[in-house]
Design an enzyme around this catalytic site. Sequence first.
Site, short mmCIF file in Angstrom:
data_model
loop_
_atom_site.label_atom_id
_atom_site.label_comp_id
_atom_site.label_asym_id
_atom_site.label_seq_id
_atom_site.Cartn_x
_atom_site.Cartn_y
_atom_site.Cartn_z
N ASN A 8 0.83 -1.30 0.10
CA ASN A 8 -0.09 -0.11 0.07
C ASN A 8 0.86 1.09 -0.03
O ASN A 8 1.48 1.63 1.27
CB ASN A 8 -0.84 0.11 1.18
CG ASN A 8 -1.83 1.15 1.20
OD1 ASN A 8 -1.62 2.22 0.37
ND2 ASN A 8 -2.43 1.25 2.71
N TRP A 9 1.08 1.74 -1.29
CA TRP A 9 2.10 2.93 -1.20
C TRP A 9 1.55 4.22 -0.67
O TRP A 9 2.31 5.07 -0.36
CB TRP A 9 2.20 3.46 -2.79
CG TRP A 9 3.03 2.38 -3.63
CD1 TRP A 9 3.35 1.02 -2.97
CD2 TRP A 9 3.51 2.41 -4.87
NE1 TRP A 9 3.99 0.38 -4.01
CE2 TRP A 9 4.06 1.19 -5.21
CE3 TRP A 9 3.20 3.44 -5.88
CZ2 TRP A 9 4.51 0.85 -6.47
CZ3 TRP A 9 3.85 3.02 -7.15
CH2 TRP A 9 4.51 1.92 -7.54
N LYS A 10 0.03 4.26 -0.21
CA LYS A 10 -0.50 5.38 0.52
C LYS A 10 -0.38 6.57 -0.50
O LYS A 10 0.01 6.43 -1.58
CB LYS A 10 0.10 5.57 1.98
CG LYS A 10 -0.25 4.54 2.82
CD LYS A 10 -0.07 4.44 4.24
CE LYS A 10 -0.22 3.25 4.71
NZ LYS A 10 -0.37 3.33 6.27
N HIS A 93 -9.79 1.25 4.75
CA HIS A 93 -8.38 1.52 5.56
C HIS A 93 -8.61 2.45 6.70
O HIS A 93 -9.42 3.27 6.64
CB HIS A 93 -7.30 2.18 4.56
CG HIS A 93 -5.92 2.03 5.14
ND1 HIS A 93 -5.52 2.98 6.21
CD2 HIS A 93 -4.89 1.04 4.95
CE1 HIS A 93 -4.22 2.45 6.29
NE2 HIS A 93 -4.02 1.46 5.91
N GLU A 95 -7.09 4.84 7.83
CA GLU A 95 -6.75 6.16 7.39
C GLU A 95 -7.91 6.75 6.73
O GLU A 95 -8.36 7.96 7.03
CB GLU A 95 -5.64 6.29 6.59
CG GLU A 95 -4.27 6.11 7.60
CD GLU A 95 -3.08 5.51 6.82
OE1 GLU A 95 -3.06 5.42 5.24
OE2 GLU A 95 -2.18 5.04 7.38
N GLU A 164 -5.37 -4.94 10.56
CA GLU A 164 -4.27 -3.73 10.65
C GLU A 164 -4.64 -2.98 12.05
O GLU A 164 -5.54 -2.13 11.98
CB GLU A 164 -4.42 -2.72 9.61
CG GLU A 164 -4.17 -3.41 8.20
CD GLU A 164 -3.21 -2.25 7.31
OE1 GLU A 164 -2.44 -2.78 6.61
OE2 GLU A 164 -4.16 -1.22 7.08
N GLY A 170 2.52 2.52 10.96
CA GLY A 170 3.50 3.70 10.44
C GLY A 170 3.96 4.09 12.07
O GLY A 170 4.60 5.04 11.95
N SER A 208 3.46 -1.93 10.33
CA SER A 208 4.65 -2.05 10.43
C SER A 208 5.52 -3.52 10.34
O SER A 208 6.33 -3.69 10.88
CB SER A 208 5.26 -1.75 11.89
OG SER A 208 4.91 -0.21 12.21
N GLY A 229 3.00 -1.01 4.36
CA GLY A 229 2.94 0.42 4.01
C GLY A 229 4.31 0.88 3.89
O GLY A 229 4.76 0.58 2.71
N GLY A 230 4.88 1.44 4.72
CA GLY A 230 6.24 2.00 4.58
C GLY A 230 7.41 1.10 3.84
O GLY A 230 7.95 1.72 2.97
P1 13P Z 1 3.09 0.61 7.75
O1 13P Z 1 3.55 -0.65 6.98
O2 13P Z 1 3.66 1.68 7.07
O3 13P Z 1 2.77 0.52 9.28
O4 13P Z 1 1.35 0.81 7.02
C1 13P Z 1 0.58 -0.25 7.13
C2 13P Z 1 -0.56 -0.25 6.26
O5 13P Z 1 -1.36 0.70 6.84
C3 13P Z 1 -1.00 -0.57 5.23
O6 13P Z 1 -2.19 -0.56 4.85
#
Ligand code: 13P
Length: 246
Positions: A8-10, A93, A95, A164, A170, A208, A229-230
Amino acid sequence: MKKLIAGNWKMNGSIASNAVLVQSLLEGTAASQCLVTVCVPAPYLAQVQALVAGSGIDLGAQDVSQHESGAYTGEVSCAMLRDFGVRYAIVGHSERRQYHGETDAVVAEKAQRALAAGITPIVCVGETLAEREAGRTEEVVKRQLAAVIHTNGHCISEIVVAYEPVWAIGTGKTASPEQAQQVHAVLRAQLRAASAQADRVHILYGGSMNAANAAQLLSQPDIDGGLVGGAALKAVDFLTIIAAAQ
Ligand code: 13P
């Protein structure tokens, strides 16, 4: 079942950096035995569709509209995503729930809209730190998944679920493999109660996940992949997670 690793590149990337990242992923996944997808920002769907064409990497989106078409400024429909070869779409998600007010009911509608269009929704569930500390983790994730089961009935075996925990996203704080497995087992039981095909459903862990902790998380019996994510923005890290999944 083959594990599924979804990036997930966000809200990250650029035409230049996407090209470099995807090129490295193509080279690193040529012989990969697991399912890999990258969920990219909508403006880059066409670019990444062209880059991954003919490869084993599937294209994903980060959200879909719950509406079919019409006067919904700024929204992207499932039909539009299909035009770009999108196979997966993240829905619900944390977010989106947190910053865009998405309710369980909206998330369920989005999942339904995606399924109807032949897109696999990656339905995210997860508790906040306050909810975990209050001992409400199970109640919260079950309520979130129940809305999607209620709306989607027997199609439920066609979804992907991502657990999640909000406190792990994050933050560098990962759920321990045991903590994650415990919740995944709850979600699996809930899916089994709803569908005879529940064991086909990938239940991903997200929060994470990184090159160092992926192998242990992915070795748990009900962790069928990761939503990353990251670490999905760095080819070496994402490829290490993919390697850990096979
Ligand atoms: P991180 O891997 O950056 O914690 O993000 C997880 C995430 O929200 C994937 O959708």
